[in-house]
Design an enzyme around this catalytic site. Structure first.
Site, PDB file in Angstrom:
ATOM      1  N   TYR A  17      48.345  51.008 -24.757  1.00 43.08           N
ATOM      2  CA  TYR A  17      48.696  49.880 -25.618  1.00 43.08           C
ATOM      3  C   TYR A  17      48.945  50.353 -27.053  1.00 43.08           C
ATOM      4  O   TYR A  17      49.859  49.873 -27.729  1.00 43.08           O
ATOM      5  CB  TYR A  17      47.599  48.817 -25.624  1.00 43.08           C
ATOM      6  CG  TYR A  17      47.274  48.245 -24.265  1.00 43.08           C
ATOM      7  CD1 TYR A  17      48.265  48.040 -23.304  1.00 43.08           C
ATOM      8  CD2 TYR A  17      45.966  47.914 -23.927  1.00 43.08           C
ATOM      9  CE1 TYR A  17      47.963  47.516 -22.062  1.00 43.08           C
ATOM     10  CE2 TYR A  17      45.656  47.379 -22.684  1.00 43.08           C
ATOM     11  CZ  TYR A  17      46.658  47.192 -21.750  1.00 43.08           C
ATOM     12  OH  TYR A  17      46.357  46.673 -20.526  1.00 43.08           O
ATOM     13  N   ALA A  31      60.108  49.849 -42.833  1.00 47.21           N
ATOM     14  CA  ALA A  31      59.077  50.320 -43.765  1.00 47.21           C
ATOM     15  C   ALA A  31      58.137  51.307 -43.066  1.00 47.21           C
ATOM     16  O   ALA A  31      57.751  52.323 -43.663  1.00 47.21           O
ATOM     17  CB  ALA A  31      58.283  49.141 -44.325  1.00 47.21           C
ATOM     18  N   GLN A  34      59.883  54.631 -42.793  1.00 49.94           N
ATOM     19  CA  GLN A  34      59.909  55.307 -44.090  1.00 49.94           C
ATOM     20  C   GLN A  34      58.545  55.910 -44.421  1.00 49.94           C
ATOM     21  O   GLN A  34      58.453  57.032 -44.925  1.00 49.94           O
ATOM     22  CB  GLN A  34      60.334  54.326 -45.188  1.00 49.94           C
ATOM     23  CG  GLN A  34      61.767  53.875 -45.056  1.00 49.94           C
ATOM     24  CD  GLN A  34      62.081  52.639 -45.894  1.00 49.94           C
ATOM     25  OE1 GLN A  34      61.190  51.983 -46.425  1.00 49.94           O
ATOM     26  NE2 GLN A  34      63.360  52.327 -46.000  1.00 49.94           N
ATOM     27  N   GLU A  70      50.186  49.241 -43.042  1.00 44.99           N
ATOM     28  CA  GLU A  70      51.535  48.802 -42.666  1.00 44.99           C
ATOM     29  C   GLU A  70      51.543  48.247 -41.244  1.00 44.99           C
ATOM     30  O   GLU A  70      52.213  47.245 -40.965  1.00 44.99           O
ATOM     31  CB  GLU A  70      52.534  49.951 -42.782  1.00 44.99           C
ATOM     32  CG  GLU A  70      53.953  49.552 -42.462  1.00 44.99           C
ATOM     33  CD  GLU A  70      54.521  48.510 -43.403  1.00 44.99           C
ATOM     34  OE1 GLU A  70      55.073  47.496 -42.910  1.00 44.99           O
ATOM     35  OE2 GLU A  70      54.433  48.694 -44.620  1.00 44.99           O
ATOM     36  N   SER A  99      51.967  41.982 -47.293  1.00 50.87           N
ATOM     37  CA  SER A  99      52.822  42.869 -48.079  1.00 50.87           C
ATOM     38  C   SER A  99      52.081  43.391 -49.307  1.00 50.87           C
ATOM     39  O   SER A  99      52.213  44.572 -49.668  1.00 50.87           O
ATOM     40  CB  SER A  99      54.087  42.122 -48.494  1.00 50.87           C
ATOM     41  OG  SER A  99      54.920  42.947 -49.259  1.00 50.87           O
TER      42      SER A  99
END
Length: 120
Positions: A17, A31, A34, A70, A99
């Site tokens: 998973y 993002a 990156q 993230e 964010s």
């Protein structure tokens, strides 16, 4: 009675998973891609810098922390989007706070790296 996975089967399933989640984030989140590139560039730099092992650990930890936060942010965004695509103030708030967590993490990483490099 439900047949639950235990022991090695549970660990194996959880690993699958997790790998699936990493693949999904890498494919669908620019993002995250990156930040993975940033990780791949800075990880060896951290190991090669002439600093103490504890400083190397701190530098590498900041890189992992950015990826972790993230992933959590991406999970929040996916959950909010699953609930509904229409604009809602609470949905916007959840996404903005996620964010902001990534942003604070990146500031922390830049600060630790900056102080380390400046003090060399």
């Amino acid at each position: 009675m439900v047949n639950k996975k235990t022991g090695f089967r549970r660990i194996s399933a959880a690993t699958g998973y997790s790998i699936s989640g990493l693949k999904s984030a890498f494919i669908s989140e620019a993002a995250f891609r990156q930040e993975c590139v940033l990780f791949l560039v800075l990880f060896p730099v951290a190991l090669l810098l002439p600093v103490s092992y504890s400083t190397k650990l701190l530098l590498v930890s900041t890189l992992f922390l950015v990826l972790i936060v993230e992933l959590i942010n991406s999970a929040i965004e996916a959950t909010v989007d699953r609930i509904g695509e229409e604009h809602h103030p609470l949905s916007a708030k959840a996404k903005d706070i996620g964010s902001a967590a990534v942003f604070i993490c990146l500031i922390f990483m830049a600060t630790v790296w900056g102080i380390t490099l400046w003090s060399m």
